[in-house]
Design a protein around this motif. Structure first.
Motif, PDB file in Angstrom:
ATOM      1  N   LEU A   1      43.350  37.525  36.184  1.00 16.82           N
ATOM      2  CA  LEU A   1      42.556  36.648  36.577  1.00 16.82           C
ATOM      3  C   LEU A   1      43.811  35.789  37.516  1.00 16.82           C
ATOM      4  O   LEU A   1      42.806  35.009  38.387  1.00 16.82           O
ATOM      5  CB  LEU A   1      41.460  36.809  36.123  1.00 16.82           C
ATOM      6  CG  LEU A   1      40.352  36.103  36.946  1.00 16.82           C
ATOM      7  CD1 LEU A   1      39.464  36.089  38.358  1.00 16.82           C
ATOM      8  CD2 LEU A   1      39.285  35.904  35.949  1.00 16.82           C
ATOM      9  N   GLU A   2      43.751  34.714  36.203  1.00 22.79           N
ATOM     10  CA  GLU A   2      44.568  33.368  36.218  1.00 22.79           C
ATOM     11  C   GLU A   2      45.964  34.074  37.660  1.00 22.79           C
ATOM     12  O   GLU A   2      45.485  33.252  37.893  1.00 22.79           O
ATOM     13  CB  GLU A   2      45.459  33.290  35.100  1.00 22.79           C
ATOM     14  CG  GLU A   2      46.175  31.841  34.769  1.00 22.79           C
ATOM     15  CD  GLU A   2      46.272  31.489  33.887  1.00 22.79           C
ATOM     16  OE1 GLU A   2      46.771  30.284  33.969  1.00 22.79           O
ATOM     17  OE2 GLU A   2      46.425  32.382  32.729  1.00 22.79           O
ATOM     18  N   ALA A   3      46.479  34.973  37.324  1.00 23.88           N
ATOM     19  CA  ALA A   3      47.408  35.357  38.362  1.00 23.88           C
ATOM     20  C   ALA A   3      46.786  35.548  39.062  1.00 23.88           C
ATOM     21  O   ALA A   3      47.342  35.237  40.791  1.00 23.88           O
ATOM     22  CB  ALA A   3      48.362  36.269  38.316  1.00 23.88           C
ATOM     23  N   LEU A   4      45.654  35.930  40.484  1.00 24.73           N
ATOM     24  CA  LEU A   4      45.729  36.431  40.596  1.00 24.73           C
ATOM     25  C   LEU A   4      44.622  34.920  41.645  1.00 24.73           C
ATOM     26  O   LEU A   4      44.118  34.981  43.259  1.00 24.73           O
ATOM     27  CB  LEU A   4      43.951  37.370  41.303  1.00 24.73           C
ATOM     28  CG  LEU A   4      44.249  38.922  41.209  1.00 24.73           C
ATOM     29  CD1 LEU A   4      43.318  40.300  40.710  1.00 24.73           C
ATOM     30  CD2 LEU A   4      45.226  38.996  42.194  1.00 24.73           C
TER      31      LEU A   4
ATOM     32  N   TYR B 267      48.088  29.973  48.838  1.00 21.96           N
ATOM     33  CA  TYR B 267      47.872  31.044  50.149  1.00 21.96           C
ATOM     34  C   TYR B 267      46.869  30.939  51.003  1.00 21.96           C
ATOM     35  O   TYR B 267      46.432  31.282  51.795  1.00 21.96           O
ATOM     36  CB  TYR B 267      48.212  32.914  49.845  1.00 21.96           C
ATOM     37  CG  TYR B 267      49.767  33.176  49.460  1.00 21.96           C
ATOM     38  CD1 TYR B 267      50.503  32.486  50.537  1.00 21.96           C
ATOM     39  CD2 TYR B 267      49.988  33.392  49.116  1.00 21.96           C
ATOM     40  CE1 TYR B 267      51.851  32.944  50.531  1.00 21.96           C
ATOM     41  CE2 TYR B 267      51.830  33.784  48.859  1.00 21.96           C
ATOM     42  CZ  TYR B 267      52.093  33.059  49.293  1.00 21.96           C
ATOM     43  OH  TYR B 267      53.649  33.861  48.915  1.00 21.96           O
ATOM     44  N   GLY B 268      45.893  30.008  50.296  1.00 24.40           N
ATOM     45  CA  GLY B 268      44.613  29.943  50.896  1.00 24.40           C
ATOM     46  C   GLY B 268      43.813  30.970  50.645  1.00 24.40           C
ATOM     47  O   GLY B 268      43.503  31.225  52.347  1.00 24.40           O
ATOM     48  N   LEU B 269      43.673  31.728  50.852  1.00 30.41           N
ATOM     49  CA  LEU B 269      42.810  32.823  50.760  1.00 30.41           C
ATOM     50  C   LEU B 269      41.684  33.204  49.544  1.00 30.41           C
ATOM     51  O   LEU B 269      41.365  32.594  48.455  1.00 30.41           O
ATOM     52  CB  LEU B 269      43.844  34.668  49.798  1.00 30.41           C
ATOM     53  CG  LEU B 269      45.352  33.939  51.329  1.00 30.41           C
ATOM     54  CD1 LEU B 269      45.847  35.370  50.425  1.00 30.41           C
ATOM     55  CD2 LEU B 269      44.717  34.844  52.643  1.00 30.41           C
ATOM     56  N   PRO B 270      40.610  33.531  50.117  1.00 29.07           N
ATOM     57  CA  PRO B 270      39.567  34.527  49.212  1.00 29.07           C
ATOM     58  C   PRO B 270      39.634  35.033  48.032  1.00 29.07           C
ATOM     59  O   PRO B 270      40.845  36.505  48.405  1.00 29.07           O
ATOM     60  CB  PRO B 270      38.277  34.422  50.467  1.00 29.07           C
ATOM     61  CG  PRO B 270      39.411  35.240  51.366  1.00 29.07           C
ATOM     62  CD  PRO B 270      40.049  34.391  51.064  1.00 29.07           C
ATOM     63  N   LEU B 271      39.161  35.327  47.345  1.00 27.76           N
ATOM     64  CA  LEU B 271      39.783  35.705  46.101  1.00 27.76           C
ATOM     65  C   LEU B 271      37.878  36.950  45.851  1.00 27.76           C
ATOM     66  O   LEU B 271      37.153  36.447  45.969  1.00 27.76           O
ATOM     67  CB  LEU B 271      39.362  35.814  44.617  1.00 27.76           C
ATOM     68  CG  LEU B 271      40.386  36.176  44.299  1.00 27.76           C
ATOM     69  CD1 LEU B 271      41.007  37.195  43.843  1.00 27.76           C
ATOM     70  CD2 LEU B 271      40.111  35.816  42.452  1.00 27.76           C
ATOM     71  N   SER B 272      38.156  38.160  46.034  1.00 30.42           N
ATOM     72  CA  SER B 272      36.738  38.375  46.242  1.00 30.42           C
ATOM     73  C   SER B 272      35.892  38.653  45.339  1.00 30.42           C
ATOM     74  O   SER B 272      36.787  38.442  44.390  1.00 30.42           O
ATOM     75  CB  SER B 272      36.791  40.106  47.065  1.00 30.42           C
ATOM     76  OG  SER B 272      37.307  40.780  45.801  1.00 30.42           O
ATOM     77  N   GLU B 273      34.689  38.286  45.375  1.00 36.43           N
ATOM     78  CA  GLU B 273      33.892  38.333  44.216  1.00 36.43           C
ATOM     79  C   GLU B 273      34.037  39.724  43.220  1.00 36.43           C
ATOM     80  O   GLU B 273      34.181  39.676  42.273  1.00 36.43           O
ATOM     81  CB  GLU B 273      32.339  38.096  44.746  1.00 36.43           C
ATOM     82  CG  GLU B 273      31.343  38.125  43.271  1.00 36.43           C
ATOM     83  CD  GLU B 273      32.079  36.810  42.292  1.00 36.43           C
ATOM     84  OE1 GLU B 273      31.489  36.816  41.354  1.00 36.43           O
ATOM     85  OE2 GLU B 273      32.813  35.927  42.981  1.00 36.43           O
ATOM     86  N   LYS B 274      34.278  40.887  44.414  1.00 39.66           N
ATOM     87  CA  LYS B 274      34.009  42.520  43.009  1.00 39.66           C
ATOM     88  C   LYS B 274      35.146  41.562  42.494  1.00 39.66           C
ATOM     89  O   LYS B 274      35.611  42.666  41.449  1.00 39.66           O
ATOM     90  CB  LYS B 274      34.401  43.142  44.982  1.00 39.66           C
ATOM     91  CG  LYS B 274      34.300  44.650  44.020  1.00 39.66           C
ATOM     92  CD  LYS B 274      34.333  45.632  44.633  1.00 39.66           C
ATOM     93  CE  LYS B 274      35.062  47.436  44.104  1.00 39.66           C
ATOM     94  NZ  LYS B 274      35.222  47.825  45.268  1.00 39.66           N
TER      95      LYS B 274
END
Length: 243
Positions: free
Chosen positions: A215-218, A225-232
């Motif tokens: 999770l820390e890596a993601l 990269y300014g990307l959303p990390l999906s809640e799923k």
């Protein structure tokens, strides 16, 4: 006679490097995974690497590269395949673990990996696969737990970044996966290096991100990269980490 042999070998190395570059050009740059070839499917780090390979492939939507060997390299490859994303690899003629008898990969098609005779060609391929020359390039170096080969590749890449010789116009994120404090003693040694003055204060920390969990890596890559990390993805990763 010796000069003739050297020239012939140099030509062979150059040819292998060109073949590595051709493969990268065809499959696209992306994330390279460095890691142990000895940790099999029953090891907890294998399961974590499998999940990480899948989630990073989904997040960055890029090719996942490795040494195309067994162990944690295999875990990251399978994870990316589970995500339905492309994979590539630079295999070496001999690899520790159970795949030493053959230069062929047990399940990847021949067109997505190249078997190198020379380690130098393989290393050139792994480095070139993470070069970022435009903002749309999403690449990273992910160092999973490993031994001498993993450390050799990791520190060579770090040295290239430190000396600005990696050939990338933009910063390449490097993640050190410190599963179960695997690399903690190495980090202590590097702190000692700072105290002795062999590296500058904060120099090593500026070259990589130490991550204790997937999770820390993601989260780091999503922010980088300014990307959303999906809640799923967040919930699934947290659930598996807790388990």
């Amino acid at each position: 006679m010796i000069q003739l042999i050297l020239k012939k070998e140099q030509a062979q190395v150059r040819k292998e490097m060109e073949q590595c570059y051709e493969l990268i050009h065809r499959l696209g740059r992306g994330v390279i995974y460095l890691g142990s070839s000895r940790m099999g499917p029953t090891h907890s780090h294998y399961l974590q690497a499998l999940e990480l390979g899948r989630e990073i492939a989904n997040l960055l939507d890029c090719t996942s590269w490795s040494g195309a060997g067994p162990g944690l390299m295999d875990a990251a490859t399978k994870g990316a395949l589970q995500a339905g994303k492309p994979v590539g690899g630079f295999k070496i003629g001999r690899e520790a673990g159970e795949w030493t008898a053959s230069n062929f990969h047990p399940y990847l098609p021949l067109e997505v990996y190249f078997t190198c005779r020379f380690f130098s060609a393989r290393k050139h391929g792994l480095v070139d696969a993470v070069v970022r020359n435009c903002s749309s390039d999403r690449t990273a170096v992910v160092a999973l737990p490993g031994g001498i080969g993993t450390l050799d590749e990791l520190f060579e890449i770090l040295a290239l970044i430190q000396l600005e010789r990696i050939g990338s116009q933009l910063q390449v994120p490097v993640l050190l996966m410190n599963y179960d404090s695997f690399y903690s003693k190495l980090l202590d040694f590097l702190d000692d290096c700072e105290n002795w003055g062999t590296v500058s204060k904060g120099e090593v920390a500026s070259l990589w991100k130490v991550c204790d969990s997937n999770l820390e890596a993601l989260a780091y890559l999503a922010e980088f990269y300014g990307l959303p990390l999906s809640e799923k993805s967040r919930q699934e990763t947290e659930s598996r980490s807790a388990h």
